[in-house]
Design an enzyme around this catalytic site. Structure first.
Site, PDB file in Angstrom:
ATOM      1  N   HIS A   1      31.130   1.665  60.418  1.00 44.68           N
ATOM      2  CA  HIS A   1      31.696   3.002  60.443  1.00 44.68           C
ATOM      3  C   HIS A   1      31.785   3.591  59.044  1.00 44.68           C
ATOM      4  O   HIS A   1      32.279   2.948  58.115  1.00 44.68           O
ATOM      5  CB  HIS A   1      33.086   2.936  61.065  1.00 44.68           C
ATOM      6  CG  HIS A   1      33.771   4.252  61.187  1.00 44.68           C
ATOM      7  ND1 HIS A   1      33.185   5.348  61.777  1.00 44.68           N
ATOM      8  CD2 HIS A   1      34.999   4.657  60.797  1.00 44.68           C
ATOM      9  CE1 HIS A   1      34.031   6.364  61.750  1.00 44.68           C
ATOM     10  NE2 HIS A   1      35.126   5.973  61.156  1.00 44.68           N
TER      11      HIS A   1
ATOM     12  N   ASP B   1      26.795   3.866  63.782  1.00 42.83           N
ATOM     13  CA  ASP B   1      28.254   3.991  63.691  1.00 42.83           C
ATOM     14  C   ASP B   1      28.836   3.943  65.103  1.00 42.83           C
ATOM     15  O   ASP B   1      28.476   4.760  65.952  1.00 42.83           O
ATOM     16  CB  ASP B   1      28.616   5.314  63.015  1.00 42.83           C
ATOM     17  CG  ASP B   1      30.087   5.421  62.647  1.00 42.83           C
ATOM     18  OD1 ASP B   1      30.933   5.012  63.465  1.00 42.83           O
ATOM     19  OD2 ASP B   1      30.389   5.923  61.554  1.00 42.83           O
TER      20      ASP B   1
ATOM     21  N   SER C   1      36.183   9.901  58.928  1.00 40.77           N
ATOM     22  CA  SER C   1      36.403   9.867  60.365  1.00 40.77           C
ATOM     23  C   SER C   1      37.209  11.084  60.826  1.00 40.77           C
ATOM     24  O   SER C   1      36.785  12.206  60.623  1.00 40.77           O
ATOM     25  CB  SER C   1      37.093   8.557  60.746  1.00 40.77           C
ATOM     26  OG  SER C   1      36.974   8.316  62.116  1.00 40.77           O
TER      27      SER C   1
END
Length: 547
Positions: free
Chosen positions: A517, A489, A263
């Site tokens: 995710h 996602d 991320s």
């Protein structure tokens, strides 16, 4: 930010150690799906209380088709001489790490300059944790869970539960709390009451008074960082964290940095590759951020990502044949939108002194969209709120999202979240100019559009102005960099991973078809084997690999 179920409990350092104790996890609670491992991974969420990047997720290994990955052939990164570094930073690059036994693992501190433009000035200590390789060590793998504000120490300490047996066998898994985070010299801003106000505030203000209140909150937030943390609040940018990571590389004795970032950790990794392309070893950037986008485009596309994830959740609910939200996805969207509007007009009772506002309801809805196995919890919480007018379950989900325990916040991730974003993205929109953005945001994300539109003004009143603008990152001269994206996602849309892989001179993309995710260790054997083969043996994934 910690979530329930938590990561593996950590023991404090032995008596006499001058290291701070590692944070203890709460007793592990049984997840609804026994295959879930509760671990921390940072993600981006721009719309939290008109905030910036935020939130957390769980690792989901519930795919019945997933099987343990066979161990790839072991090929260490080729041995090379240590790269040259600025002589003005010799004291930092030349330091030796003093590893101490720390529960199951090893801990130490790394010293870095507060301001790289003034290396003879104040310094910071960064907390570092190492989980030693279980067998046939080939080097160190530095990891970052995202955030910004996520603890790399907690992330690394999860070991094979987070990274799988293949990586844990062959790498020392090394995590560090970036500057300002957790066990490193920590950033201090708002206390519990102040953060409660920020997170509960109306994310899509309806009146000039509410807009002014939002601006005032953010002004006070930034000022509290300056008042309580001084110059540190001016030096927690991603570029500075990337420079810290290169000092860590040298202290680990590695000529090249092997890295796995999730991320926001992909933005940190890409920034490192841009700053130090010749120091890059084997990189994996999972759940990627597109650094070329403006804050406005990032917010709009992320809103669209959450809308896509919400529709996927509702389709699953409708297909079950007994969805209380309606018989179609559109009916379900309408009921959720009405819940948010109702919570805006009159917050729901929770049985506590903290009613469920629209802002808290949003974060409570966002959280389960990260992991498909949490969808039943979302259904239960929505049913309580819509049919029973009881907001307690959604409040609990929101609190998990924000690391809010019964007696306050359990870490400083929310403080860091805002401080880093406001330094990295100095292209925020003034709140008075947001209304003209709303139509395009609502077209992209009908349910969440207004909130994501107002998130573009999050840092417009932040008192520290960096002048930073994110631009495309090419990392010219770096070896292959593997980028991973997931089709649905919610927090880092697939389009971001596709864009980053193209922008990088040496990027290659792995696409996971799925929900939730990030892609690695999410129950997809194809992704896991490709990532492990790259990191362990240097075998490049097939071009544009779809899994």
């Amino acid at each position: 930010m910690s979530m329930t179920p938590p990561g593996p409990p950590l023991e404090p350092p032995p008596p006499g150690s001058d290291l701070p104790p590692l944070p203890s996890a709460e007793p592990r609670r049984a997840p609804r799906n026994a295959a879930l491992v509760g671990l921390l991974v940072g993600v981006l969420v721009f719309a939290v209380a008109a905030a910036g990047f935020a939130s957390w997720k769980l690792v989901d290994n519930s795919d019945p088709k997933a099987a343990p990955s066979p161990s790839p052939a072991i090929t260490p990164t080729p041995s090379e001489p240590m790269p040259s570094t600025p002589t003005s930073l010799d004291r930092f690059y030349g330091q030796k790490l003093d590893w101490r036994k720390c529960g199951r693992d090893f801990c130490t501190h790394l010293e870095v300059p507060l301001d790289y433009a003034n290396p003879s000035g104040k310094t910071l200590e960064l907390a570092v944790l190492k989980v030693p390789a279980q067998s046939q060590r080939i080097g160190s793998l530095v990891v970052n869970p995202g955030g910004p504000g996520g603890s790399g120490i907690s992330y690394a300490a999860a070991g094979s539960l987070q990274f799988g047996s293949v990586l844990s066998d062959h790498f020392d898994i090394v995590g560090f709390d970036p500057r300002g985070v957790g066990l490193s010299d920590p950033l201090k801003c708002l206390g519990t009451q102040g953060l409660d106000r920020v997170l509960a505030y109306d994310p899509d203000p309806d009146t000039p008074a509410e807009v002014a209140g939002m601006d005032q909150l953010m002004t006070e937030f930034g000022q509290s960082c300056l008042d309580n943390s001084g110059d540190l609040a001016k030096h927690v940018s991603t570029k500075e964290a990337a420079k810290d990571m290169d000092v860590l590389r040298a202290a680990l004795g590695e000529a090249k940095l092997d890295y796995l970032g999730a991320s926001y950790g992909t933005f940190l990794g890409a920034t490192y590759a841009e700053e130090f392309p010749t120091h890059v070893g084997r990189f994996v950037l999972d759940g990627a951020v597109d650094p070329a986008l403006s804050n406005t485009e990032l917010s709009k596309q992320q809103g669209q990502g959450f809308e896509t994830a919400l529709r996927a959740y509702l389709k699953d609910c409708v297909d079950s044949g007994d969805c209380f939200l309606g018989r179609t996805v559109d009916q379900g969207l309408a009921r959720i939108k009405k819940l948010l509007d109702d919570a805006d007009a009159k917050p729901l009772s929770t049985g506590t002194d903290r009613p469920l506002t629209e802002g808290l309801a949003l974060t409570g809805i966002f959280l389960p969209l990260y992991v498909k196995s949490f969808w039943p919890q979302l259904t239960s919480a929505l049913k309580d709120a819509i049919e029973g007018h009881d907001g307690k379950a959604l409040l609990d989900l929101s609190d998990q999202y924000a690391s809010r325990g019964p007696n306050g916040y359990t870490d400083n991730a929310m403080d860091v979240l805002y401080a880093v974003n406001c330094l990295d993205h100095d292209d925020y929109v003034e709140s008075k100019d947001v209304p003209k953005l709303i139509p395009s945001f609502e077209k992209a994300a009908p349910t969440f559009g207004r909130a994501f539109a107002y998130s573009t003004s999050s840092c417009s009143k932040w008192p520290i102005k960096s002048g930073e603008r994110t631009t495309a990152i090419h990392a010219k001269g770096a070896p292959t960099i593997v980028v991973v994206g997931t089709t649905r996602d919610p927090a880092t849309p697939l389009a971001w991973a596709q864009a980053l892989a193209k922008e990088l001179d040496s990027g290659t993309l792995i696409t996971r078809d799925g929900d939730g995710h990030t892609g690695f260790q999410q129950g997809n054997t194809c992704v896991n084997e490709a990532v492990e083969a790259w990191l362990v043996s240097g075998t490049k994934p097939k071009p544009d690999l779809h899994c």
